[in-house]
Design an enzyme around this catalytic site. Structure first.
Site, PDB file in Angstrom:
ATOM      1  CB  SER A  31      -0.945  -0.031   1.207  1.00 44.87           C
ATOM      2  OG  SER A  31      -1.884   1.007   1.136  1.00 44.87           O
ATOM      3  CG  ASP A  84      -3.012   4.211  -1.060  1.00 44.25           C
ATOM      4  OD1 ASP A  84      -3.895   3.981  -1.899  1.00 44.25           O
ATOM      5  OD2 ASP A  84      -2.826   3.476  -0.072  1.00 44.25           O
ATOM      6  CG  ASP A 107      -2.799  -0.291  -2.148  1.00 47.61           C
ATOM      7  OD1 ASP A 107      -2.775   0.887  -1.719  1.00 47.61           O
ATOM      8  OD2 ASP A 107      -3.302  -1.227  -1.498  1.00 47.61           O
ATOM      9  CB  SER A 132      -5.465   5.879   8.190  1.00 51.58           C
ATOM     10  OG  SER A 132      -6.112   4.631   8.126  1.00 51.58           O
TER      11      SER A 132
END
Length: 609
Positions: A162, A319, A321, A423
């Site tokens: 990730s 991000d 991925d 997050s």
């Protein structure tokens, strides 16, 4: 794995079960030999005498030699363990098949690219005559859980780390329900891994993926189906088609560019403007110090400058991925507001519920509607739910808990509109039972377009939401700590603050009303003092509820060497002074850090999130 190195390690590398696998990869073989030649015996012990364990996002570690690293052998061993476990649980495992996806990570020094590790994953299964759905190119992480459900597979694996640093990689496992595995599956798989550490015949043959008739490429089918399903949460296509609002998108050198472009097309938008330096895959993440859009304006620099040049008011960032989303909006004064995950959740929650109300059938029951969040996330959805009449639930941190609970609710006839973790992980709708940055990007674009027609910006609407449902002022950050014993000592001190099994009663000048410790299962707010949330002994997490209404949590990251803190002040609608709340929250956080974490004493390094 018992230690095999004595006080003196000879120049001959001693044998461990499966160690010959380390030597199959020339790069990792060289790492082991170099450590041996340099006399780094302690590091050899650490690398070879412990095994990776499942955290909040599967197996994740640096790429390199050793059983606690991500490499060819540990991926083969993990897949062999999964095969053994699935064979026990599904009589039709081989016919239903297994999904394998990967991102664009790679590392020359260890020869452990995501594609290579994905091929080895598939090779293990193909050697046992399992049908494998192997994507022919890199895909967003959400495509794997989506494919598991769409194809009726028993499980799936995504090779990705990730947003982690370039040196890391990971192995994320999904169950047949399309959610990441939770207990007891994770523990049972680890047991199975330990039962078959020696690679089987054929497990090393990554070329089998290119020749086996049991390998199928689901890319076109899954991509087309995913984009079609996206339209289920598109509510204003006519506005999107006519929109004059411009968007900039960055994929942070990862997988997101092509798929976000397709998603915007599915919603009727013109394609977002890509950041040219970041749109193509680059495993070195060469334009950013950290490939994590959660870090804010400092890593969005190229996006913001391009948006100013192009006259785009909104930046969306996925991000590497493409399972998480950051959003920035230019304000009237020319400055950029980078929304926090909790702020975006307030916007998404309002939007998804408003769209549901406008489009639901006359006999729809709001009491059948749910939204979810992890326990360290803002309580804004709870406030909206209390006022609007739908249900709100909390889970442990990690989308594996959200995905499993959402599936359970759906199976019981409930309707889930939205779920999130602070997050910047968002789940809009239920086509994917995991966080999904691609769908979130296009939903925020439609929201911004709709609000522009109302003469509002995203930031203005956020204030309106807080004024309607009460201000929720939160702050999240973290300290780096690379020494596990120090982390353990910090949390054990809090559990024995003024004596054995005695938690703190105050933090500086702030009195504590309740303490919840999900690591041990303790919760002082419950009559039986047992936590309602499941016990999670493999991670550290303590939550303090203060008499002034603040809720603060300290926990360790499941993927990085971090001690994170989360704090939030909540106020009733119309009864809050935002400035006072922010000042009170900041003072409490300072007290929390000084009294509970003691960074100077424990050698912690603070980083702003």
């Amino acid at each position: 794995f018992r230690p095999v190195f004595g006080c003196v390690v000879s120049s001959v590398l001693l044998w461990l079960p499966g160690l010959t696998g380390v030597l199959q990869n020339q790069k990792t073989k060289e790492q082991i030999e170099s450590l041996l030649q340099d006399g780094k015996h302690q590091e050899l012990r650490e690398r070879l005498c412990c095994r990776l364990s499942f955290g909040t996002a599967g197996l994740r570690s640096a790429m390199g030699a050793g059983f606690c690293y991500i490499n060819d052998l540990t991926v083969i061993q993990s897949t062999q363990g999964i095969y053994k476990y699935l064979e026990r649980n599904f009589s039709d495992f081989k016919q239903r098949g297994f999904v394998v996806g990967y991102d664009t990570r790679g590392q020359v020094t260890s020869n452990c690219s995501s594609k290579k590790l994905a091929k080895l994953t598939a090779a293990v299964l193909l050697a046992k005559d399992v049908l494998v759905y192997f994507f022919s190119t890199y895909v967003p992480t959400p495509f794997v859980p989506y494919a598991v459900q769409q194809l009726g597979a028993v499980a799936g694996v995504m090779i990705t780390a990730s947003h982690n640093r370039k040196e890391d990689n990971g192995y994320k496992v999904y169950w047949e329900n399309g959610a990441q595995i939770t207990s007891p599956h994770d523990k049972e798989i680890i047991k199975c891994i330990e039962e078959c550490v020696e690679p089987w015949n054929g497990s090393w043959n990554e070329n089998r993926v290119d020749t086996s008739p049991l390998r199928q490429d689901p890319l076109r089918r899954i991509c087309d189906s995913y984009m079609q399903d996206l339209t289920k949460i598109c509510y204003h296509r006519e506005l999107n088609v006519q929109s004059s609002l411009k968007f900039v998108h960055t994929s942070f050198h990862g997988v997101g560019h092509d798929y976000v472009q397709l998603a915007f097309k599915a919603f009727g938008f013109q394609p977002p403007i890509p950041v040219p330096e970041q749109k193509d895959p680059d495993p070195d993440f060469s334009t950013v110090k950290c490939p994590n859009p959660e870090e804010g304006e400092s890593v969005l620099e190229l996006s913001l400058r391009l948006a100013e040049k192009e006259g785009a008011k909104v930046v969306v960032a996925t991000d590497p991925d493409a399972d998480r989303l950051a959003v920035a909006e230019q304000q009237d004064n020319g400055c950029w507001k980078v929304f926090t995950g909790n702020e975006l959740a307030a916007l998404f929650g309002w939007w998804m519920f408003s769209c549901w109300k406008e489009n639901c059938s006359p006999d729809a029951d709001v009491r059948n509607v749910y939204m979810l969040a992890t326990t360290v996330s803002s309580k804004i959805l709870r406030a909206i739910a209390l006022k609007e009449g739908f249900h709100f639930e909390e889970t442990l941190p990690g989308f594996k808990w959200i995905g499993s609970r959402v599936k359970n609710l759906l199976d019981n006839g409930k309707e889930v509109l939205f779920a999130f973790e602070e997050s910047i992980g968002f789940m809009c709708g239920t086509s994917v039972l995991d966080k999904d940055g691609v769908s979130a990007a296009v939903v925020i674009a439609e929201m911004a377009t709709y609000l522009q027609g109302q003469g509002l910006t995203l930031a203005q609407k956020l204030l309106d939401i807080y004024e309607t449902y009460g201000y929720h002022i939160s702050k999240t950050s973290y300290f780096l700590c690379y020494d596990p014993p120090t982390i353990k000592r910090i949390f054990e001190r809090l559990r024995n603050f003024e004596g054995p099994q005695c938690y703190p009663k105050c933090c500086g000048a702030y009195n504590i009303l309740h303490v919840r410790d999900v690591t041990t299962g303790y919760d002082s707010s419950q009559l039986n003092h047992k936590s309602v949330l499941p016990v999670s002994r493999n991670s550290q997490m303590l939550t303090f509820t203060f008499q002034n209404g603040c809720v603060a949590t300290l926990r360790t990251s499941g993927t990085e060497p971090k001690i994170k803190y989360y704090a939030e002040m909540c106020a009733l609608p119309g009864l809050s002074d935002r400035g006072v709340l922010e000042e009170e929250l900041q003072k409490l956080i300072e007290a929390l850090i000084e009294n509970f974490l003691e960074p100077a004493k424990n050698g912690l390094t603070w980083r702003s999130a």
